[in-house]
Design a protein around this motif. Structure first.
Motif, mmCIF file in Angstrom:
data_model
loop_
_atom_site.group_PDB
_atom_site.id
_atom_site.type_symbol
_atom_site.label_atom_id
_atom_site.label_comp_id
_atom_site.label_asym_id
_atom_site.label_seq_id
_atom_site.Cartn_x
_atom_site.Cartn_y
_atom_site.Cartn_z
ATOM 1 N N ASN A 70 -25.523 -50.378 -16.391
ATOM 2 C CA ASN A 70 -24.720 -51.277 -15.488
ATOM 3 C C ASN A 70 -25.513 -52.051 -14.590
ATOM 4 O OD1 ASN A 70 -23.481 -51.623 -12.618
ATOM 5 N ND2 ASN A 70 -21.748 -50.524 -13.766
ATOM 6 N N ASN A 71 -25.288 -53.302 -14.748
ATOM 7 C CA ASN A 71 -25.921 -54.500 -14.168
ATOM 8 C C ASN A 71 -25.883 -54.301 -12.378
ATOM 9 O OD1 ASN A 71 -27.484 -57.073 -14.275
ATOM 10 N ND2 ASN A 71 -25.790 -57.981 -13.490
ATOM 11 N N ASP A 72 -24.659 -54.121 -12.024
ATOM 12 C CA ASP A 72 -24.555 -53.900 -10.378
ATOM 13 C C ASP A 72 -25.335 -52.835 -9.975
ATOM 14 O OD1 ASP A 72 -22.931 -55.926 -10.025
ATOM 15 O OD2 ASP A 72 -21.074 -54.613 -10.421
ATOM 16 N N GLY A 73 -25.639 -51.767 -10.735
ATOM 17 C CA GLY A 73 -26.458 -50.622 -10.580
ATOM 18 C C GLY A 73 -27.898 -50.886 -10.482
ATOM 19 N N VAL A 74 -28.353 -51.670 -11.270
ATOM 20 C CA VAL A 74 -29.935 -52.308 -11.432
ATOM 21 C C VAL A 74 -29.931 -53.123 -10.127
ATOM 22 C CG1 VAL A 74 -31.531 -53.563 -12.557
ATOM 23 C CG2 VAL A 74 -29.965 -51.921 -13.929
ATOM 24 N N LYS A 75 -29.039 -53.996 -9.937
ATOM 25 C CA LYS A 75 -29.172 -54.969 -8.591
ATOM 26 C C LYS A 75 -29.247 -54.227 -7.428
ATOM 27 C CE LYS A 75 -26.809 -59.063 -10.595
ATOM 28 N NZ LYS A 75 -25.505 -59.910 -10.261
ATOM 29 N N ASP A 76 -28.455 -53.230 -7.151
ATOM 30 C CA ASP A 76 -28.490 -52.441 -6.024
ATOM 31 C C ASP A 76 -29.741 -51.587 -5.960
ATOM 32 O OD1 ASP A 76 -26.063 -53.223 -5.245
ATOM 33 O OD2 ASP A 76 -24.941 -51.471 -6.084
ATOM 34 N N ALA A 77 -30.469 -50.988 -7.106
ATOM 35 C CA ALA A 77 -31.573 -50.258 -7.066
ATOM 36 C C ALA A 77 -32.707 -51.202 -6.717
ATOM 37 C CB ALA A 77 -31.646 -49.623 -8.404
ATOM 38 N N VAL A 78 -32.925 -52.457 -7.250
ATOM 39 C CA VAL A 78 -33.961 -53.598 -6.712
ATOM 40 C C VAL A 78 -33.777 -53.769 -5.513
ATOM 41 C CG1 VAL A 78 -34.797 -55.707 -7.255
ATOM 42 C CG2 VAL A 78 -33.931 -54.438 -9.109
ATOM 43 N N ILE A 79 -32.507 -54.064 -4.744
ATOM 44 C CA ILE A 79 -32.492 -54.231 -3.482
ATOM 45 C C ILE A 79 -32.826 -53.045 -2.630
ATOM 46 C CG2 ILE A 79 -30.782 -54.391 -1.477
ATOM 47 C CD1 ILE A 79 -29.257 -56.364 -3.610
ATOM 48 N N PHE B 63 -37.270 -51.247 -13.164
ATOM 49 C CA PHE B 63 -35.966 -50.992 -13.493
ATOM 50 C C PHE B 63 -35.563 -51.968 -14.493
ATOM 51 C CE2 PHE B 63 -35.933 -50.336 -8.954
ATOM 52 C CZ PHE B 63 -35.184 -48.934 -8.928
ATOM 53 N N HIS B 64 -34.790 -51.304 -15.769
ATOM 54 C CA HIS B 64 -34.495 -51.847 -16.929
ATOM 55 C C HIS B 64 -33.017 -51.932 -16.909
ATOM 56 C CE1 HIS B 64 -38.566 -52.158 -18.247
ATOM 57 N NE2 HIS B 64 -38.758 -51.191 -17.791
ATOM 58 N N ARG B 65 -32.347 -53.136 -17.286
ATOM 59 C CA ARG B 65 -30.811 -52.898 -17.573
ATOM 60 C C ARG B 65 -30.739 -52.829 -18.796
ATOM 61 N NH1 ARG B 65 -26.323 -54.890 -19.283
ATOM 62 N NH2 ARG B 65 -27.276 -57.077 -19.850
ATOM 63 N N THR B 66 -30.363 -51.685 -19.573
ATOM 64 C CA THR B 66 -30.072 -51.483 -21.008
ATOM 65 C C THR B 66 -29.715 -50.401 -21.255
ATOM 66 O OG1 THR B 66 -31.424 -51.947 -23.084
ATOM 67 C CG2 THR B 66 -32.755 -50.812 -21.450
ATOM 68 N N ASP B 67 -29.327 -49.918 -22.642
ATOM 69 C CA ASP B 67 -29.007 -48.503 -23.029
ATOM 70 C C ASP B 67 -30.186 -47.647 -22.982
ATOM 71 O OD1 ASP B 67 -26.975 -46.995 -24.423
ATOM 72 O OD2 ASP B 67 -28.599 -46.700 -25.755
ATOM 73 N N VAL B 68 -29.955 -46.565 -22.267
ATOM 74 C CA VAL B 68 -30.820 -45.628 -22.054
ATOM 75 C C VAL B 68 -31.638 -45.228 -23.367
ATOM 76 C CG1 VAL B 68 -31.516 -43.216 -21.128
ATOM 77 C CG2 VAL B 68 -30.153 -44.828 -19.934
ATOM 78 N N GLY B 69 -30.707 -44.752 -24.421
ATOM 79 C CA GLY B 69 -31.035 -44.201 -25.684
ATOM 80 C C GLY B 69 -31.876 -45.398 -26.307
ATOM 81 N N LYS B 70 -31.505 -46.590 -26.562
ATOM 82 C CA LYS B 70 -32.155 -47.801 -26.844
ATOM 83 C C LYS B 70 -33.825 -47.790 -26.432
ATOM 84 C CE LYS B 70 -28.476 -50.330 -28.704
ATOM 85 N NZ LYS B 70 -27.739 -51.722 -28.425
ATOM 86 N N PHE B 71 -33.691 -47.781 -25.082
ATOM 87 C CA PHE B 71 -34.741 -47.823 -24.540
ATOM 88 C C PHE B 71 -35.783 -46.756 -24.634
ATOM 89 C CE2 PHE B 71 -37.644 -47.096 -20.544
ATOM 90 C CZ PHE B 71 -37.891 -48.465 -20.328
ATOM 91 N N MET B 72 -35.317 -45.366 -24.850
ATOM 92 C CA MET B 72 -36.342 -44.155 -25.180
ATOM 93 C C MET B 72 -36.548 -44.296 -26.502
ATOM 94 S SD MET B 72 -35.456 -41.068 -22.898
ATOM 95 C CE MET B 72 -35.084 -41.000 -21.101
ATOM 96 N N VAL B 73 -35.813 -44.811 -27.370
ATOM 97 C CA VAL B 73 -36.417 -44.803 -28.746
ATOM 98 C C VAL B 73 -37.490 -45.910 -28.769
ATOM 99 C CG1 VAL B 73 -35.961 -45.621 -31.175
ATOM 100 C CG2 VAL B 73 -34.356 -44.191 -29.959
ATOM 101 N N GLU B 74 -37.361 -46.968 -28.045
ATOM 102 C CA GLU B 74 -38.489 -48.137 -28.182
ATOM 103 C C GLU B 74 -39.716 -47.369 -27.493
ATOM 104 O OE1 GLU B 74 -36.943 -51.635 -25.913
ATOM 105 O OE2 GLU B 74 -35.153 -51.903 -27.548
#
Length: 135
Positions: free
Chosen positions: A18-27, A39-50
């Motif tokens: 969720n883009n808004d979730g990442v923006k809020d976390a950075v702030i 912070f990374h805005r991406t699918d968690v499953g894909k990120f973990m596989v990478e």
């Protein structure tokens, strides 16, 4: 959750689709002078596989699983410890059975009744990996 634990660890990687979730976390990280979080805005499953494909070592994974259960991509990292938060104890039970079968040990489960007088309950489960590795 990433900001809450940042002062207790060397580095935190927050992943949220969720883009808004990442923006809020950075702030919030900036407001609280927290500098050891990425912070990374991406699918968690894909990120973990990478990460797993790069042979990245992750000590602890804190996961707030979706209601439909976690994806097996999550388990590819084979972390030493897992804190598994779930809003669906039935699907969490299936995931925990899988993790136990693949070398993890449940160290504690804590239910939290966040909305009294409803059927909604969250559970937090702490697991540690045995000497075996996840297959």
């Amino acid at each position: 959750m990433s900001l809450i634990i940042a002062d207790q660890v060397k580095e935190v990687i927050g992943v949220e689709i969720n883009n808004d979730g990442v923006k809020d976390a950075v702030i919030n990280a900036k407001r609280n002078s927290i500098n050891n979080v990425r912070f990374h805005r991406t699918d968690v499953g894909k990120f973990m596989v990478e990460l797993a494909m790069k042979n990245e070592a992750i000590d602890i994974v804190i996961m707030d699983a979706p209601r439909v259960a976690s994806d097996e991509a999550f388990y590819k990292l084979n972390p030493k410890k897992i804190v598994y938060i779930s809003c669906n104890p039935e699907t969490q039970a299936g995931d925990l059975a899988f993790l136990v079968e693949h070398g993890y040990q449940v160290k504690g489960i804590q239910p939290v009744d966040m909305f009294p007088q409803t059927n909604y309950i969250k559970t937090g489960t702490r697991l540690t990996r045995n000497d075996t590795t996840l297959k």
